[in-house]
Scaffold this motif. Structure first.
Motif, PDB file in Angstrom:
ATOM      1  N   LYS A   1       2.080   6.233  -7.023  1.00 41.20           N
ATOM      2  CA  LYS A   1       0.968   7.012  -8.074  1.00 41.20           C
ATOM      3  C   LYS A   1       0.851   8.217  -7.372  1.00 41.20           C
ATOM      4  O   LYS A   1       0.675   9.309  -8.719  1.00 41.20           O
ATOM      5  N   CYS A   2       1.502   9.025  -6.674  1.00 44.16           N
ATOM      6  CA  CYS A   2       1.173  10.313  -6.169  1.00 44.16           C
ATOM      7  C   CYS A   2       2.224  10.653  -6.005  1.00 44.16           C
ATOM      8  O   CYS A   2       2.989  11.981  -5.588  1.00 44.16           O
ATOM      9  N   LEU A   3       3.835  10.479  -6.206  1.00 43.81           N
ATOM     10  CA  LEU A   3       5.026  10.622  -6.854  1.00 43.81           C
ATOM     11  C   LEU A   3       5.622  11.520  -5.740  1.00 43.81           C
ATOM     12  O   LEU A   3       5.710  12.735  -5.400  1.00 43.81           O
ATOM     13  N   ALA A   4       5.771  10.859  -4.537  1.00 45.63           N
ATOM     14  CA  ALA A   4       5.815  11.424  -3.353  1.00 45.63           C
ATOM     15  C   ALA A   4       6.391  10.650  -2.250  1.00 45.63           C
ATOM     16  O   ALA A   4       6.749   9.370  -2.550  1.00 45.63           O
ATOM     17  N   ALA A   5       6.910  11.044  -1.529  1.00 46.26           N
ATOM     18  CA  ALA A   5       7.278  10.371  -0.626  1.00 46.26           C
ATOM     19  C   ALA A   5       6.655   9.549   0.476  1.00 46.26           C
ATOM     20  O   ALA A   5       4.901  10.244   0.588  1.00 46.26           O
ATOM     21  N   TYR A   6       6.465   8.727   0.965  1.00 46.13           N
ATOM     22  CA  TYR A   6       5.468   8.148   1.694  1.00 46.13           C
ATOM     23  C   TYR A   6       6.033   7.835   3.356  1.00 46.13           C
ATOM     24  O   TYR A   6       6.912   6.473   3.188  1.00 46.13           O
TER      25      TYR A   6
ATOM     26  N   VAL B   1       8.912   2.550   7.637  1.00 49.44           N
ATOM     27  CA  VAL B   1       8.174   2.508   6.527  1.00 49.44           C
ATOM     28  C   VAL B   1       9.043   3.641   6.234  1.00 49.44           C
ATOM     29  O   VAL B   1       7.794   4.750   6.755  1.00 49.44           O
ATOM     30  N   ILE B   2       9.801   4.077   4.968  1.00 51.03           N
ATOM     31  CA  ILE B   2       9.672   5.280   4.241  1.00 51.03           C
ATOM     32  C   ILE B   2      10.080   4.973   2.759  1.00 51.03           C
ATOM     33  O   ILE B   2      11.542   4.161   3.157  1.00 51.03           O
ATOM     34  N   PHE B   3       8.891   5.574   2.297  1.00 52.74           N
ATOM     35  CA  PHE B   3       9.317   5.077   0.671  1.00 52.74           C
ATOM     36  C   PHE B   3       9.254   6.336  -0.357  1.00 52.74           C
ATOM     37  O   PHE B   3       8.926   7.769   0.818  1.00 52.74           O
ATOM     38  N   GLU B   4      10.246   6.324  -1.043  1.00 53.09           N
ATOM     39  CA  GLU B   4       9.784   7.452  -2.621  1.00 53.09           C
ATOM     40  C   GLU B   4       9.492   6.282  -3.643  1.00 53.09           C
ATOM     41  O   GLU B   4      10.520   6.076  -4.441  1.00 53.09           O
TER      42      GLU B   4
ATOM     43  N   LEU C   1       0.505  -1.086  -0.070  1.00 52.13           N
ATOM     44  CA  LEU C   1       0.272  -0.011   0.169  1.00 52.13           C
ATOM     45  C   LEU C   1       0.837   1.450   0.059  1.00 52.13           C
ATOM     46  O   LEU C   1       0.940   2.298  -0.695  1.00 52.13           O
ATOM     47  N   CYS C   2       2.362   0.893   0.528  1.00 53.39           N
ATOM     48  CA  CYS C   2       2.967   2.589   0.982  1.00 53.39           C
ATOM     49  C   CYS C   2       3.181   2.893  -0.696  1.00 53.39           C
ATOM     50  O   CYS C   2       3.536   3.916  -0.722  1.00 53.39           O
ATOM     51  N   ALA C   3       4.074   0.930  -0.936  1.00 58.79           N
ATOM     52  CA  ALA C   3       5.276   1.711  -2.060  1.00 58.79           C
ATOM     53  C   ALA C   3       3.753   2.349  -3.482  1.00 58.79           C
ATOM     54  O   ALA C   3       4.659   2.398  -3.948  1.00 58.79           O
ATOM     55  N   ALA C   4       2.444   1.930  -3.967  1.00 52.17           N
ATOM     56  CA  ALA C   4       1.661   1.876  -4.331  1.00 52.17           C
ATOM     57  C   ALA C   4       1.046   3.394  -4.202  1.00 52.17           C
ATOM     58  O   ALA C   4       0.595   4.348  -5.033  1.00 52.17           O
TER      59      ALA C   4
END
Length: 696
Positions: free
Chosen positions: A225-230, A251-254, A218-221
Motif C-alpha cells: 500500500k505504501c509503495l515502500a520497503a518494509y 523479514v524484508i519486503f519490497e 501485515l508487512c506485505a500489505a
C-alpha cells in the motif's frame, strides 16, 4: 565500468535485519551483541541495520523497566553503540527504554557515524491479553517536546521523523515499533506519503501459532500500500520464556514482495540482508495516482513531518546482488505460483473472447493456424471458449495457409492440431495468389529472380490476412488475432495483417515466454486428449520462425541448426526481449539499469531457479556484450520504429500485471518519438564491455 556493477550506483541499497541473542536486564552484554551484528552488516556492505524493540535491555523485563539501574545501564549501552558506530557505515536502529519529559518511553533510536539522528517513541502500546505496556511506558502522543538532549547531543524526538541519506537519492527511512504496524493507520503510512521509501519496524512480538504468517501478511500489505520497503525484526533467543515464547522472525519486503526471511526459532544471533531497489519504488510512486491523491488528502499533517539528513559513505566496487531477479519476469519460477498464473491467464483469454462473441451475436471464428506458438495458443483458447458457450468446435473455421517457406513440419503440426481439436480444418495454398500479386506489382520474384526482400515477405502476410477477413465476411465470423505482446513490443509484425490486425486478439498482452508455458500448462492440466497433447509438445519443440523466407536465402539472419528462418536471430532472444519489455515498459528504468539486472539474471545459468519443464536447450547464458546488443535492438524498435503499429491495435484482454501495450490501456506514446536518449544512456554507462571477472 566498475560503477556499472556497483549496486548503489544502480539505485539500490543493501539493508540488514539483525536478531541478536539478548540477555535479560544486561545492557552491556546486549550492546556488545548489537555492535557485533552491526559490524557484520557493515562488512556485508549494508547501509541499514535494524534491531528488535528494546533490544539493548531485552523486551521481557516487565516491571524491571522502572528500576533506575536498568535505565542507566541502557543509556550507557546506547553510548557504546554510538561510539562503535563511528567506524561503521550503516544507520543503526536500536531499541531501549528512554526517560523523556518526565515519562518513560519505549524508544527507537537511529544512530549513524557517532551521531544520534533521532528518537521515535512507540505510538500504540498494546494493553490486552499478554501485553500490558501501558503499565511501564507512555505513548508517543504524551511527548511534550520535539527535541531533547541525549548523551550530550541535541536530538529530535517523535514519530514524525524521516531520515534522508544525502549521498543516495531516494533513501529516506522511518522507524515505528511493533504494535504500530497493527494499528488501522500505522505511523509509517504518513511517513511513506511524506516520502519515506524504507520503513523500519523494531518489534518484539512473541510467537503464537499462526502469528508469523499474519506478521508477513501485515508487512506485505503495508509495503504494498505504501509503495515502500518494509523491514521487520522480532525478538529472538534470550528473551524470557516465563509466560511467552519468541521466534526471532526477521523479514524484508519490497512492495509486497518478500526479499529475505530469517530462520525462525534460531539458537543464536542471526542477520539477513537484501538489496532494495529505490529507483523502482520511485517509478511506481510516479505512476500511482491513488498514492498522490492520498498525499493531497492528508497534506496538512504531512507538512509537519521532519527530515533529518545524514551522509553515509557508499561502498565501492562490485558487491554482488542480494536480490532474486527472475529470468522470466512474466513466468514465475515457483511451480505453484506459475500454475496459478497460467490458470488465470488462460481463463482471462477465454472470458474475454466469450464476452466478445456474446456481445456481437456472432457464433463463428476464423483463425489462421501456422503450427507456431501464438496461433496454437489462440486456437486452444477458441476451443475452450466454444465449449464454455455450448457451441460446437466446428464453429471454429481454422485455416493453414502454406507459403513459399512453410516447412512440412509446421504444416503437419497445424493440420494435426486443427483436426485433433475438432475444428473445421482447411488448407489454402497462398502461393498462386501471392505470385499474382508479385506479378501485378512487378516484383522480380515473379520473373524467376530469387529476391527475398520485405515486399516478398509482406505479400505473403498480406495474402493470408486478406483471405481471413474475406472468409470471416463470407461465414459471418470474427477473425481471431494471434500476435503476442513480445511481437507487439518489438514491432515484429506487418502493419495491417494478421499478427497485427484482427477483430479480437486474445494474445495481445501475453508475451512469448508466457505463451510457451501456457501451452505446457495445458498439457500438464490434461485439458485435452493425449493426441492433442503430443501435437502441442511437437509445436513447443519447433524453432520460432515467421517462415516467410527460406533459411538459405542470401544475407538473411538465420539459424544454422534448422531449415527455418529464425526470428530470434533477427530480433534477439525472446528470453532477453521479454525481460527488456517488462522492466522498460512496466517500470521505465534506465537502459543501463535494465542491462545490470539482465546480467545478474542471465550471465550464469547454474545460479538461480529455472521454471520446471524448461528444456535444457532453452537454458541459455547471455554475457554483457550480448545483453547490450539486443537491448540496443529493443530500444530502437520499441521507442522509434513500432509505436504506429501499437496505436491501432485491435481489442484484446489485459492478462498480466506486467502490463499491456494497448493505446487504450497501459501504454500511450507518440508514433514519431526518437530513441536517441535511451541509446545514448546505454552507451555512456556501458562504454566498454568488461565483466567483474575480466576486471579482476
Amino acid at each position: 565500468m566498475s560503477d556499472f556493477f556497483n549496486l548503489y550506483q544502480q539505485g539500490l541499497v543493501r539493508a540488514a535485519v539483525c536478531v541478536p541473542e539478548v540477555r535479560i536486564a544486561n545492557p552491556p552484554a546486549n550492546a556488545a551483541a548489537t555492535i557485533a551484528l552491526a559490524r557484520r552488516a557493515h562488512e556485508a556492505g549494508a547501509l541499514i541495520a535494524l534491531f528488535p524493540e528494546l533490544g539493548l535491555t531485552a523486551y521481557s523485563n516487565d516491571d524491571l523497566f522502572h528500576q533506575q539501574p536498568l535505565l542507566d545501564a541502557a543509556l550507557a549501552a546506547l553510548a557504546q553503540v554510538v561510539e562503535a558506530s563511528r567506524a561503521l557505515r550503516p544507520l543503526i536502529a536500536v531499541g531501549l527504554p528512554l526517560r523523556l519529559d518526565g515519562r518513560l518511553f519505549n524508544g527507537a533510536v537511529a544512530v549513524h557515524a557517532g551521531r544520534i539522528l533521532g528518537v521515535t517513541p512507540k505510538s500504540y502500546l498494546p494493553n490486552d491479553r499478554e501485553f500490558y505496556e501501558k503499565r511501564q511506558f507512555a505513548a508517543a502522543e504524551a511527548l511534550l517536546s520535539q527535541n531533547t538532549e541525549l548523551l550530550g547531543q541535541a536530538v529530535p524526538v517523535g514519530p514524525d521523523l524521516l531520515f534522508e541519506a544525502s549521498t543516495l537519492p531516494g533513501l529516506i527511512l522511518h522507524m515505528e515499533l511493533c504494535e504500530d504496524l497493527w494499528a488501522p493507520i500505522p505511523p509509517s503510512t504518513d511517513a511513506a506519503m511524506a516520502g519515506a521509501t524504507v520503513l523500519l519496524n523494531l518489534s518484539a512480538s512473541n510467537i503464537t501459532i499462526g502469528k508469523a504468517s499474519y506478521r508477513n501478511a501485515l508487512c506485505a500489505a503495508q509495503s504494498g500500500k505504501c509503495l515502500a520497503a518494509y523491514l521487520y525484526s522480532a525478538a529472538g533467543p534470550g528473551e524470557s520464556t516465563t509466560d511467552l515464547a519468541w521466534d526471532g522472525h526477521a523479514v524484508i519486503f519490497e512492495q509486497d514482495r518478500l526479499l529475505a526471511e530469517s530462520e525462525r526459532f534460531p539458537g543464536n544471533a542471526q542477520m539477513i540482508t537484501a538489496d532494495i531497489d529505490l529507483e523502482r519504488l520511485h517509478q511506481e510512486r510516479l505512476r500511482a495516482t491513488s498514492f498522490s491523491d492520498s498525499i493531497r488528502a492528508h497534506r496538512e499533517r504531512l507538512e509537519h513531518m521532519r527530515r533529518v539528513r545524514f551522509s553515509p559513505e557508499l561502498p565501492s566496487g562490485d558487491l554482488g546482488l542480494q536480490r532474486a531477479i527472475e529470468r522470466f519476469p512474466f513466468v514465475p519460477a515457483d511451480s505453484a505460483e506459475r500454475d496459478a498464473q497460467c490458470y488465470e491467464a488462460y481463463n482471462i483469454q477465454v472470458h474475454g473472447l466469450a464476452k466478445r462473441l456474446q456481445a456481437t451475436g456472432i457464433e463463428r471464428l476464423v483463425i489462421g493456424v501456422s503450427g507456431g506458438l501464438d496461433s496454437t495458443q489462440a486456437l486452444l483458447v477458441a476451443a475452450r471458449t466454444m465449449d464454455r458457450l455450448g457451441l460446437p468446435r466446428t464453429h471454429i473455421l481454422a485455416y493453414t495457409m502454406p507459403g513459399f517457406a512453410t516447412s512440412s513440419e509446421t504444416r503437419a503440426n497445424a493440420l494435426a492440431l486443427m483436426q485433433a481439436l475438432g475444428t473445421q480444418a482447411e488448407e489454402i495454398d497462398i502461393r498462386p495468389s501471392c505470385m499474382q500479386m508479385l506479378a501485378d506489382i512487378g516484383h522480380p520474384f515473379a520473373a524467376d529472380e530469387l529476391v527475398y526482400d520485405v515486399t516478398f515477405e509482406n505479400v505473403q502476410a498480406g495474402e493470408r490476412t486478406s483471405h481471413l477477413f474475406r472468409l470471416a465476411n463470407h461465414h459471418n465470423a470474427l477473425v481471431l488475432g494471434t500476435g503476442d505482446l513480445s511481437e507487439i513490443a518489438l514491432g515484429w509484425s506487418t502493419y495491417g495483417v494478421g499478427d497485427q490486425m484482427s477483430h479480437y486478439n486474445v494474445n495481445a498482452s501475453v508475451p512469448k515466454t508466457l505463451i510457451q508455458y501456457l501451452i505446457r500448462w495445458v498439457i500438464a492440466s490434461d485439458h485435452f486428449d493425449g493426441t492433442t497433447h503430443a501435437i502441442l509438445q511437437a509445436i513447443l519443440d519447433t524453432e520460432i520462425s515467421p517462415e516467410l523466407v527460406p533459411a538459405h536465402a542470401g544475407g538473411l539472419d538465420s539459424a544454422a541448426t534448422s531449415g527455418l528462418q529464425s526470428t530470434e536471430a533477427k530480433i534477439g532472444p525472446y528470453d532477453l526481449q521479454d525481460f527488456n519489455t517488462y522492466w522498460i515498459s512496466r517500470y521505465g528504468l534506465r537502459p543501463s539499469k535494465v542491462a545490470f539486472l539482465a546480467w545478474h539474471a542471465w550471465h550464469d545459468k547454474t545460479q538461480g531457479l529455472w521454471p520446471e519443464n524448461l528444456p535444457e536447450a532453452r537454458r541459455h547464458e547471455y554475457d554483457l556484450p550480448e545483453i547490450k546488443r539486443w537491448l540496443e535492438v529493443f530500444l530502437l524498435r520499441f521507442f522509434q520504429l513500432s509505436q504506429f503499429k501499437r496505436s491501432c491495435l485491435p481489442n484484446g484482454p489485459k492478462v498480466g500485471s506486467g502490463g499491456s501495450l494497448s493505446p487504450r490501456g497501459d501504454w500511450r506514446a507518440p508514433s514519431d518519438a526518437e530513441a536517441a536518449i535511451w541509446l545514448q544512456e546505454l552507451h555512456e554507462k556501458i562504454p566498454e564491455i568488461d565483466t567483474p571477472e575480466q576486471q579482476g
